[in-house]
Design a protein around this motif. Sequence first.
Motif, PDB file in Angstrom:
ATOM      1  N   GLY A   1     -35.993   9.987  71.819  1.00  0.00           N
ATOM      2  CA  GLY A   1     -35.426  10.839  72.862  1.00  0.00           C
ATOM      3  C   GLY A   1     -33.987  11.238  72.596  1.00  0.00           C
ATOM      4  O   GLY A   1     -33.550  11.382  71.450  1.00  0.00           O
ATOM      5  N   ASN A   2     -33.241  11.425  73.670  1.00  0.00           N
ATOM      6  CA  ASN A   2     -31.844  11.844  73.547  1.00  0.00           C
ATOM      7  C   ASN A   2     -30.986  10.813  72.827  1.00  0.00           C
ATOM      8  O   ASN A   2     -29.910  11.142  72.310  1.00  0.00           O
ATOM      9  CB  ASN A   2     -31.247  12.128  74.926  1.00  0.00           C
ATOM     10  N   SER A   3     -31.449   9.571  72.779  1.00  0.00           N
ATOM     11  CA  SER A   3     -30.626   8.546  72.126  1.00  0.00           C
ATOM     12  C   SER A   3     -30.471   8.809  70.629  1.00  0.00           C
ATOM     13  O   SER A   3     -29.560   8.265  69.999  1.00  0.00           O
ATOM     14  CB  SER A   3     -31.217   7.149  72.352  1.00  0.00           C
TER      15      SER A   3
ATOM     16  N   ILE B   1     -45.138   6.679  78.855  1.00  0.00           N
ATOM     17  CA  ILE B   1     -44.923   8.096  78.573  1.00  0.00           C
ATOM     18  C   ILE B   1     -43.450   8.297  78.255  1.00  0.00           C
ATOM     19  O   ILE B   1     -42.592   8.239  79.135  1.00  0.00           O
ATOM     20  CB  ILE B   1     -45.337   8.967  79.774  1.00  0.00           C
ATOM     21  N   GLY B   2     -43.133   8.505  76.986  1.00  0.00           N
ATOM     22  CA  GLY B   2     -41.755   8.719  76.562  1.00  0.00           C
ATOM     23  C   GLY B   2     -41.223   7.549  75.752  1.00  0.00           C
ATOM     24  O   GLY B   2     -41.499   6.383  76.065  1.00  0.00           O
ATOM     25  N   SER B   3     -40.459   7.859  74.692  1.00  0.00           N
ATOM     26  CA  SER B   3     -39.951   6.813  73.797  1.00  0.00           C
ATOM     27  C   SER B   3     -38.431   6.776  73.761  1.00  0.00           C
ATOM     28  O   SER B   3     -37.845   6.356  72.768  1.00  0.00           O
ATOM     29  CB  SER B   3     -40.495   7.032  72.380  1.00  0.00           C
ATOM     30  N   GLY B   4     -37.776   7.227  74.840  1.00  0.00           N
ATOM     31  CA  GLY B   4     -36.331   7.104  74.937  1.00  0.00           C
ATOM     32  C   GLY B   4     -35.915   5.668  75.215  1.00  0.00           C
ATOM     33  O   GLY B   4     -36.727   4.736  75.091  1.00  0.00           O
ATOM     34  N   ILE B   5     -34.668   5.476  75.610  1.00  0.00           N
ATOM     35  CA  ILE B   5     -34.134   4.131  75.800  1.00  0.00           C
ATOM     36  C   ILE B   5     -34.995   3.297  76.751  1.00  0.00           C
ATOM     37  O   ILE B   5     -35.297   2.130  76.485  1.00  0.00           O
ATOM     38  CB  ILE B   5     -32.683   4.201  76.315  1.00  0.00           C
ATOM     39  N   GLY B   6     -35.422   3.873  77.868  1.00  0.00           N
ATOM     40  CA  GLY B   6     -36.216   3.110  78.829  1.00  0.00           C
ATOM     41  C   GLY B   6     -37.584   2.736  78.290  1.00  0.00           C
ATOM     42  O   GLY B   6     -37.962   1.561  78.277  1.00  0.00           O
TER      43      GLY B   6
ATOM     44  N   GLU C   1     -35.237   4.515  68.886  1.00  0.00           N
ATOM     45  CA  GLU C   1     -36.206   4.445  67.799  1.00  0.00           C
ATOM     46  C   GLU C   1     -35.905   3.286  66.853  1.00  0.00           C
ATOM     47  O   GLU C   1     -36.784   2.488  66.526  1.00  0.00           O
ATOM     48  CB  GLU C   1     -36.221   5.755  67.006  1.00  0.00           C
ATOM     49  N   THR C   2     -34.642   3.180  66.395  1.00  0.00           N
ATOM     50  CA  THR C   2     -34.315   2.195  65.378  1.00  0.00           C
ATOM     51  C   THR C   2     -34.352   0.766  65.914  1.00  0.00           C
ATOM     52  O   THR C   2     -34.523  -0.177  65.143  1.00  0.00           O
ATOM     53  CB  THR C   2     -32.929   2.474  64.767  1.00  0.00           C
ATOM     54  N   VAL C   3     -34.217   0.603  67.228  1.00  0.00           N
ATOM     55  CA  VAL C   3     -34.275  -0.733  67.825  1.00  0.00           C
ATOM     56  C   VAL C   3     -35.570  -0.907  68.619  1.00  0.00           C
ATOM     57  O   VAL C   3     -36.450  -1.662  68.230  1.00  0.00           O
ATOM     58  CB  VAL C   3     -33.049  -0.998  68.720  1.00  0.00           C
TER      59      VAL C   3
ATOM     60  N   ASP D   1     -21.404  10.583  66.967  1.00  0.00           N
ATOM     61  CA  ASP D   1     -21.583  11.187  68.289  1.00  0.00           C
ATOM     62  C   ASP D   1     -22.155  12.597  68.131  1.00  0.00           C
ATOM     63  O   ASP D   1     -21.534  13.465  67.512  1.00  0.00           O
ATOM     64  CB  ASP D   1     -20.238  11.233  69.005  1.00  0.00           C
ATOM     65  N   ALA D   2     -23.348  12.817  68.667  1.00  0.00           N
ATOM     66  CA  ALA D   2     -24.070  14.098  68.622  1.00  0.00           C
ATOM     67  C   ALA D   2     -24.712  14.382  67.263  1.00  0.00           C
ATOM     68  O   ALA D   2     -25.330  15.428  67.088  1.00  0.00           O
ATOM     69  CB  ALA D   2     -23.186  15.268  69.039  1.00  0.00           C
ATOM     70  N   PHE D   3     -24.592  13.441  66.319  1.00  0.00           N
ATOM     71  CA  PHE D   3     -25.296  13.553  65.049  1.00  0.00           C
ATOM     72  C   PHE D   3     -26.508  12.625  65.098  1.00  0.00           C
ATOM     73  O   PHE D   3     -26.400  11.484  65.556  1.00  0.00           O
ATOM     74  CB  PHE D   3     -24.390  13.137  63.883  1.00  0.00           C
ATOM     75  N   PRO D   4     -27.675  13.062  64.611  1.00  0.00           N
ATOM     76  CA  PRO D   4     -28.862  12.214  64.706  1.00  0.00           C
ATOM     77  C   PRO D   4     -28.841  11.069  63.695  1.00  0.00           C
ATOM     78  O   PRO D   4     -28.347  11.213  62.582  1.00  0.00           O
ATOM     79  CB  PRO D   4     -30.004  13.186  64.395  1.00  0.00           C
TER      80      PRO D   4
END
Length: 491
Positions: A79-81, A8-13, A205-207, A192-195
């Motif tokens: 996610g936030n990454s 559940i969730g696709s952020g860094i973890g 996502e990219t990795v 930094d702070a730009f997607p």
Amino acid sequence: MEPDIVIIGSGIGGATLAAALAPTGRRVVILERGRRLADCPEARDDKAIFGRGHFRPDEIWFTPEGAAFNPGNYYYVGGNSKFYGAVLIRYRAEDFSPLRHRGGTTPGWPISYDAFEPWYQAAEELYQVRGDAGQDPSEPRHSGAYPHAPVPDEPAIADLRARLRRVGLRPASLPLGVDIARWLDRARTPWDAFPDTTGAKMDAETVGIARALAHPNVTLETGALATRLVAGADGRVTAVEYVKDGVPGRITAPLVVLSAGAVNSAVLLLRSGLANRSDQVGRNFMNHNSSAVLALHPLRRNDAIYQKTLMVNDFYLTGGVDGTPLGNIQLLGKISGPILAATARLPAPLANWVASHAIDLYAMSEDLPDPASRVTLAGERIVLDWRRSNWAAHEALVTKLKGLLRRAGFPIVLSRAFDRRTPSHQCGTARMGRDPATSVLDIFCRAHDHPNLFVVDASFLPTSAAVNPALTIAAQALRVADHITSRDLGA
């Protein structure tokens, strides 16, 4: 066919875990509440990002007093990454042991730095980190070199590095996950702070997601918001309930991994009534004490584009009262006039002048775990009671930095603290530990109360340290994946 593992969730973890599990052949389904972030003009438009909040979700949390605020988390694949500063730095070795601060003593970790180090090395290789471990005296032992050389300083930052050395500091290159040539090829902006929309920033996502989806046994379901975990009498999680495109759904798997972020993972556990025998779910919320510090010289312009290549850790382990730690200093991505006008509410002409003459730094100090600092639910409302700790140490760090910058040739130095609306590395709400009475997860992030439930995001962190947490989360995800694979869990 039922998957072997639901994440559940696709952020860094979650993304890193999926990438590590994909080659095993296990059937993995990733549920992500957000969508893919497509390339668009707003992706490199500072006015759209900072002025109009183009990518911010329409989400409201509440303080205990009932005041509403928009927390600034992002819900996209990755996610936030997707918006992070790509700083992939290790905790210092000392962070893994109890460490005395001005505001109290940290509990340390239930494992040592030496036990964790191989996973740091693996995470740096996975995320293609650019760095040089020999520049910073506080850098812990590395078992290998960084995969790439540091991102180069721009001329204004090379000058800053020299000035900081002249006042006795030991600046070092930030370890970064960004392909600078590819980033600038899309547009000449900071990252930094730009997607990231072109794969130039090494984000989840990219990795992680890209690596995972290269295997046919991994599926990503976007627009799927997990709403509840269901467990049987034996404690095993039997189903994940979710809503996709307005339609309720339910998925089952032998293994469930929660990786929705420190606040939302805690919310899902609280809403489900799970993993809380210790009464620690949602507690020990930490969010770095952080300030922006702008150093100006009215006769010198800063023509840097991306800026964010330098850090100072001279006060990471000492420098405060009785030799206590103060924290980390690093550069922000270059602040433009529109960014400054939007965030500091300055008139446009003044904001443009300040931005063109300023070098922008980020001072960060450790927030200590406190059970009273917590996430709770009031009906469906998310309530965040963040109780800052160790603030005097952060104020001392900012004061020391401002004095050194003046000595380094910047007669005007301004500072402003970040508030609760800025998600400055939220963590700690389901911390890991060896004692089920005082922790939510074991040392491999498995819930003490549920044999088939793992939580692999910033929730597990027992301390916040004073560095960006992304690499530590990724390293733990690789460690957890190895644990799952070696014990044939979820197969």
